[in-house]
Scaffold this motif. Sequence first.
Motif, PDB file in Angstrom:
ATOM      1  N   ASP A 126      18.089  24.698 -14.497  1.00  0.00           N
ATOM      2  CA  ASP A 126      18.635  23.371 -14.209  1.00  0.00           C
ATOM      3  C   ASP A 126      17.596  22.534 -13.461  1.00  0.00           C
ATOM      4  N   GLU A 127      17.955  21.290 -13.187  1.00  0.00           N
ATOM      5  CA  GLU A 127      17.001  20.362 -12.580  1.00  0.00           C
ATOM      6  C   GLU A 127      16.690  20.684 -11.126  1.00  0.00           C
ATOM      7  N   SER A 128      17.466  21.573 -10.509  1.00  0.00           N
ATOM      8  CA  SER A 128      17.200  21.989  -9.134  1.00  0.00           C
ATOM      9  C   SER A 128      16.244  23.175  -9.061  1.00  0.00           C
ATOM     10  N   HIS A 129      15.892  23.730 -10.202  1.00  0.00           N
ATOM     11  CA  HIS A 129      14.959  24.860 -10.239  1.00  0.00           C
ATOM     12  C   HIS A 129      13.633  24.436  -9.586  1.00  0.00           C
ATOM     13  N   PRO A 130      13.023  25.305  -8.778  1.00  0.00           N
ATOM     14  CA  PRO A 130      11.730  24.954  -8.157  1.00  0.00           C
ATOM     15  C   PRO A 130      10.684  24.586  -9.200  1.00  0.00           C
ATOM     16  N   LEU A 131       9.826  23.629  -8.849  1.00  0.00           N
ATOM     17  CA  LEU A 131       8.723  23.232  -9.718  1.00  0.00           C
ATOM     18  C   LEU A 131       7.506  24.064  -9.365  1.00  0.00           C
ATOM     19  N   SER A 132       6.947  24.739 -10.362  1.00  0.00           N
ATOM     20  CA  SER A 132       5.820  25.627 -10.099  1.00  0.00           C
ATOM     21  C   SER A 132       5.058  25.888 -11.392  1.00  0.00           C
ATOM     22  N   ALA A 133       4.373  24.865 -11.899  1.00  0.00           N
ATOM     23  CA  ALA A 133       3.639  25.004 -13.156  1.00  0.00           C
ATOM     24  C   ALA A 133       2.534  26.039 -13.032  1.00  0.00           C
ATOM     25  N   ILE A 134       2.262  26.745 -14.145  1.00  0.00           N
ATOM     26  CA  ILE A 134       1.267  27.819 -14.118  1.00  0.00           C
ATOM     27  C   ILE A 134       0.016  27.459 -14.921  1.00  0.00           C
ATOM     28  N   ASN A 135      -0.136  26.183 -15.276  1.00  0.00           N
ATOM     29  CA  ASN A 135      -1.335  25.742 -15.988  1.00  0.00           C
ATOM     30  C   ASN A 135      -1.587  24.271 -15.668  1.00  0.00           C
TER      31      ASN A 135
END
Length: 348
Positions: free
Chosen positions: A153-162
């Motif tokens: 969902d939109e509350s999921h932490p943001l943590s891109a891996i690239n």
Amino acid sequence: MKNLKLWEEYTRESLHLSILLTGGIGYIGSHAAASLIEAGYDVVLFDNLSNSDASVHNRLEKITNKKISFVEGDIRDFELISKTLNQYKIEAVMHFAGLKAVGESVQNPLRYYDNNVGGSMSLIRAMQENNIKKIVFSSSATVYGVPQYLPIDESHPLSAINPYGRTKIYIEEILADLAISDPDWKIMSLRYFNPIGAHDSGLIGESPKAVPNNLMPYIIKVAKGELAKVNVYGDDYQTPDGTGVRDYIHVMDLVEGHMAALLFLNNHSGFHAINLGTGNGYSVKEIIDTFSKVTHTKVPYEIVGRRDGDVAISYASVDHAKKLLGWQAKRDLKEMCLSAWKVMSSSK
């Protein structure tokens, strides 16, 4: 099938509204253009043609039976983008322009930061200079990185891996800060999951210039005999058939989500981020098997090793989109496969 109630709203709202589509000749942008024009919006396309074909402009005019304004240029060209906004009396922007290959972003991160983040900064400054403060931004589910829970969902932490995913996060943060600084801004960031499929006309679709990075155009090139086989990266995931599962959404559902977002921004200021997906997951094997069945073609594939950074399962929570936008995806996997095949099987 269209959401008819929303389509009536799009049409009512569209009168005399001029919208700039950056990356408007590309895959998502061109499909958005077709739907926006059908609903009665005035559309201006802006694209540097770095990963798109100028012939799409002519095909869009054939689909819509209208002349469509097209400016060839790069969003990093501040003077040109500002001039375009002023010349065409633009009132809102849909921002699709950007590089999007994950592997390439790892190999050449500076190019991605310059193009995606720098280009977005140029566009936003030009919008501010011309007092245009409504934008729908093309973001991505890559901003979530490795899922910590499902559905995402939109509350999921943001943590891109690239680097590609990080450019999307940085642009979202810039837009969010902008909305805090000036309450007149109306900003929607749409986090796509996996768009596939094509326009019903068969005239536009996903047609990358180089070897495809995405699954569906790769499958089609294999089905046409242009590539030998599909590499399936791993079959030992904890999924029903061992292959990775993703949330695939028909591109026409996706662009209707953009139009719903545009309606939402009429009455809502600030920064908003919403997922666009189906809420369902399809495995790589399921995509290949469904495509083969509905198109009556053979798609050879080979199981190879997992790719670094791939996750087993990723699919969206779509409750927020349904609640805020009154929108949800309507088209199924068969429609996605058939529409994509209709375009690429007829192309050279």
